[in-house]
Design a protein around this motif. Structure first.
Motif, PDB file in Angstrom:
ATOM      1  N   VAL A 129       1.183  -0.850  -0.347  1.00  0.00           N
ATOM      2  CA  VAL A 129       0.494   0.272   0.295  1.00  0.00           C
ATOM      3  C   VAL A 129       0.805   1.041   0.081  1.00  0.00           C
ATOM      4  N   PRO A 130       1.194   1.345  -1.167  1.00  0.00           N
ATOM      5  CA  PRO A 130       1.882   2.574  -1.123  1.00  0.00           C
ATOM      6  C   PRO A 130       1.425   3.719  -0.957  1.00  0.00           C
ATOM      7  N   ARG A 131       0.107   3.537  -0.963  1.00  0.00           N
ATOM      8  CA  ARG A 131      -0.116   4.928  -1.218  1.00  0.00           C
ATOM      9  C   ARG A 131      -1.050   5.326   0.172  1.00  0.00           C
ATOM     10  N   ALA A 132      -0.490   4.783   1.102  1.00  0.00           N
ATOM     11  CA  ALA A 132      -0.731   4.934   2.811  1.00  0.00           C
ATOM     12  C   ALA A 132       0.528   5.976   3.065  1.00  0.00           C
ATOM     13  N   ARG A 133       1.604   5.642   3.100  1.00  0.00           N
ATOM     14  CA  ARG A 133       3.155   6.428   3.218  1.00  0.00           C
ATOM     15  C   ARG A 133       2.997   7.119   2.991  1.00  0.00           C
ATOM     16  N   PRO A 134       1.833   8.627   2.646  1.00  0.00           N
ATOM     17  CA  PRO A 134       2.031   9.747   3.302  1.00  0.00           C
ATOM     18  C   PRO A 134       1.403   9.519   4.911  1.00  0.00           C
ATOM     19  N   PHE A 135       0.282   8.799   5.082  1.00  0.00           N
ATOM     20  CA  PHE A 135      -0.537   8.569   5.848  1.00  0.00           C
ATOM     21  C   PHE A 135       0.599   7.709   7.390  1.00  0.00           C
ATOM     22  N   VAL A 136       1.596   7.176   7.370  1.00  0.00           N
ATOM     23  CA  VAL A 136       2.471   6.087   8.483  1.00  0.00           C
ATOM     24  C   VAL A 136       3.308   7.866   8.706  1.00  0.00           C
ATOM     25  N   GLU A 137       3.756   7.932   6.948  1.00  0.00           N
ATOM     26  CA  GLU A 137       4.725   9.455   7.628  1.00  0.00           C
ATOM     27  C   GLU A 137       4.023  10.267   8.501  1.00  0.00           C
ATOM     28  N   PHE A 138       3.730  10.563   8.338  1.00  0.00           N
ATOM     29  CA  PHE A 138       2.492  11.958   8.908  1.00  0.00           C
ATOM     30  C   PHE A 138       2.453  11.092  11.080  1.00  0.00           C
TER      31      PHE A 138
END
Lengths: 276, 289
Positions: free
Chosen positions: B110-119
């Motif tokens: 789920v590379p799309r979740a990256r911004p969420f996890v990074e945040f």
């Protein structure tokens, strides 16, 4: 379905980071009987609270700018100042340790150094200089600033070193060939390239100092009026006589920290253009 | 210092990439160099004077080295230090179990979740320890999850708070480590040999991330052992709260233990440098002051 794999992380973060923060946000928007209000944020204009924010901001500004300037000079000295190259790795190691050496032991080390009975204080008194007569005190704002600098300038060294590395030799040579003086090179080439990094890192140092609690607590026995200490006192015994005002105080701090981290991220991204 | 194309930059409090020991490229001699020496020496003095003063202070008692003899015999000190280290190790294990599968899953599925996890992993910088513990105390001092009443409950809260504090360092370290290995091929190879997800994570991904995890772990240990604010508000008798009041009955021993604490920080940083050798050495910087 693949998003389910993030479940454990999401649940943990909700339970121990997000919900506790939301609890404070909601509390800051309620009065004592639980009705919606903005009174608590209006309450932040209380002179005592304004004073605490003022002190926190002053200490953070002084140590961010002071630590920033000195850290930059120090990093520049070992990278491009012609000092032997082994000093560079030595400085990087020291900086890694010093920027992590904070809190209680750091406050104590300074107490043993320039506290009332510290070795340097006693030594200076023996040769006729009483620094505590000149208005200096380790247990005041200036003392806290002196101590914070111990972790601020090493952090500057660590963060700014890659940016100084990024200044290409060819740029200086090119400007020399075109007849630029060193001052012109700095004003027209080096500083404009470094500005986003310098500014971003100083903002980072600001946040680093603004969020600090333990060091100041140990130095002043929790008596100095800075935001983190007022929040601590509020937790111990509702010194503001209004729990919801305490939540608003905490939120004010979160807002300032957010601005600081966002500012740093944006400027750092901009500076990366030159640091490939 | 970018995480990847399009990713937000890494706040340097967590991860500063340094090419250690790169020789200085511009060498000029003369007056300029003298000024740079002066700057350097001021820095060295700032760094060492407090340490030397603490050392001399600890050696003050009439019987030379007495303060150190009392530290060796201080069972309370050992209790506090041991407690802190146990908490630190539990924190590292918890953080690894949470972060490694998450970072792996984000990269693989789920590379799309990256911004969420990074945040989320950045949030601990926005919510400093004093605010975090404020929120935790409010949330868990009443049902449905009443944790602040028992020792075990407070220990659990403290470990969870420390796992949160470790997020930025651990996630960044693990994510950078994952970038360096071809997880897709490794995963497919393992799957074709019949390995399940647990087996893949445990026997394939984890060993490949050893260096990253160790770097994040040592930094986490250094932070947890020195952490004061969260421990004191949860009423835990860990190392920092112990050191804080040690001076009331023995300031010389307090000075000696301050140096021990400095030694622990130094050791942790040294180990990070040691495990990071060979790859690009990394110095990580924390923010729990």
């Amino acid at each position: 379905m693949a998003w389910l794999g993030l479940g454990p992380f999401a649940i943990f973060s909700l339970l121990f980071l997000v919900i506790p923060t939301i609890y404070l946000i909601i509390g800051s928007l309620q009065d004592r009987s639980g009705n919606f209000t903005l009174e608590n944020y209006a309450g932040l204009s209380d002179p005592g609270i304004v004073d605490a924010y003022g002190n926190s901001i002053e200490i953070s500004l002084v140590t961010a700018i002071g630590g920033g300037i000195f850290g930059f000079l120090l990093a520049y000295a070992v990278i491009a100042g012609g000092l032997p190259s082994f000093l560079r790795s030595a400085l990087m190691t020291f900086s890694g340790v010093a920027s992590n050496f904070a809190g209680i032991p750091l406050a104590l080390a300074f107490t043993f150094t320039i506290g009332r009975l510290g070795l340097v204080t006693v030594f200076l008194r023996a040769i006729g200089i009483d620094i505590y007569d000149t208005g200096f005190s380790l247990y005041s704002k200036i003392g806290i600033e002196l101590v914070y600098l111990y972790f601020q300038f090493p952090l500057m060294v660590l963060v700014i070193a890659p940016a100084i590395d990024g200044l290409k030799k060819e740029w200086r040579e090119a400007s020399e060939v075109l007849g630029a003086s060193p001052a012109q090179y700095w004003r027209r080439v080096a500083l404009p390239i470094l500005t986003p990094s310098l500014l971003g890192t100083v903002i980072l140092l600001f946040g680093n100092s603004f969020g600090a609690q333990a060091t100041a607590y140990q130095l002043t026995s929790g008596l100095i009026r800075i935001v983190t200490i007022v929040i601590s006192s509020q937790m111990r015994g509702d010194v503001l006589f209004n729990p919801n005002l305490g939540y608003a105080l905490a939120m004010g701090m979160v807002v300032i920290m957010s601005i600081s981290i966002t500012g740093y991220s944006l400027l750092q991204r901009r500076s990366e253009r030159w640091l490939r | 210092m970018s995480v990847g194309p399009g990713g937000p930059p890494i706040p340097a409090t967590m991860y500063v990439t340094q090419a250690l020991g790169t020789p200085s490229r511009r060498r000029r001699r003369g007056l300029g160099s003298v000024l740079w020496w002066v700057v350097f020496i001021i820095g060295v003095l700032y760094f060492f004077v407090p340490l030397v003063a603490t050392l001399l202070f600890s050696l003050k008692p009439a019987a030379f080295g007495d303060a150190y003899v009392s530290t060796v015999h201080d069972t309370e000190l050992f209790g506090a230090l041991l407690y802190s280290f146990v908490i630190a190790i539990v924190t590292v294990i918890g953080s690894t179990l949470l972060i490694v599968p998450t970072a792996y899953w984000v990269r693989l599925k789920v590379p799309r979740a990256r911004p969420f996890v990074e945040f989320v992993t950045l949030l601990p910088f926005v919510v400093p320890p004093v605010i975090l513990v404020f929120g935790l105390l409010n949330t868990y001092s009443h049902p449905p999850l009443f944790l602040t009443e028992t020792n075990l409950g407070n220990d659990v809260l403290m470990v969870c708070a420390y796992i949160v504090l470790s997020f930025p360092y651990m996630y960044r370290a693990v994510d950078t480590g994952l970038r360096a290995i071809d997880i897709r091929s490794l995963t497919e190879a393992a799957q074709s040999l019949g390995a399940g997800w647990f087996k893949i994570l445990w026997s394939v991904i984890l060993p490949n991330l050893r260096v990253s995890i160790l770097a994040g772990a040592f930094l986490t240990v250094a932070i947890v052992v020195g952490e004061f604010t969260i421990a004191i508000f949860l009423g835990r008798k860990t190392f920092a709260p112990f050191l804080s009041i040690l001076g009331d009955h023995d300031p010389y021993e307090q000075a000696a233990v301050t140096l021990v604490s400095f030694g622990i920080t130094w050791l942790a940083m040294g180990l990070i440098g040691l495990v990071g050798r060979g790859s690009r050495a990394r110095i990580q910087v924390a923010g729990a002051h």
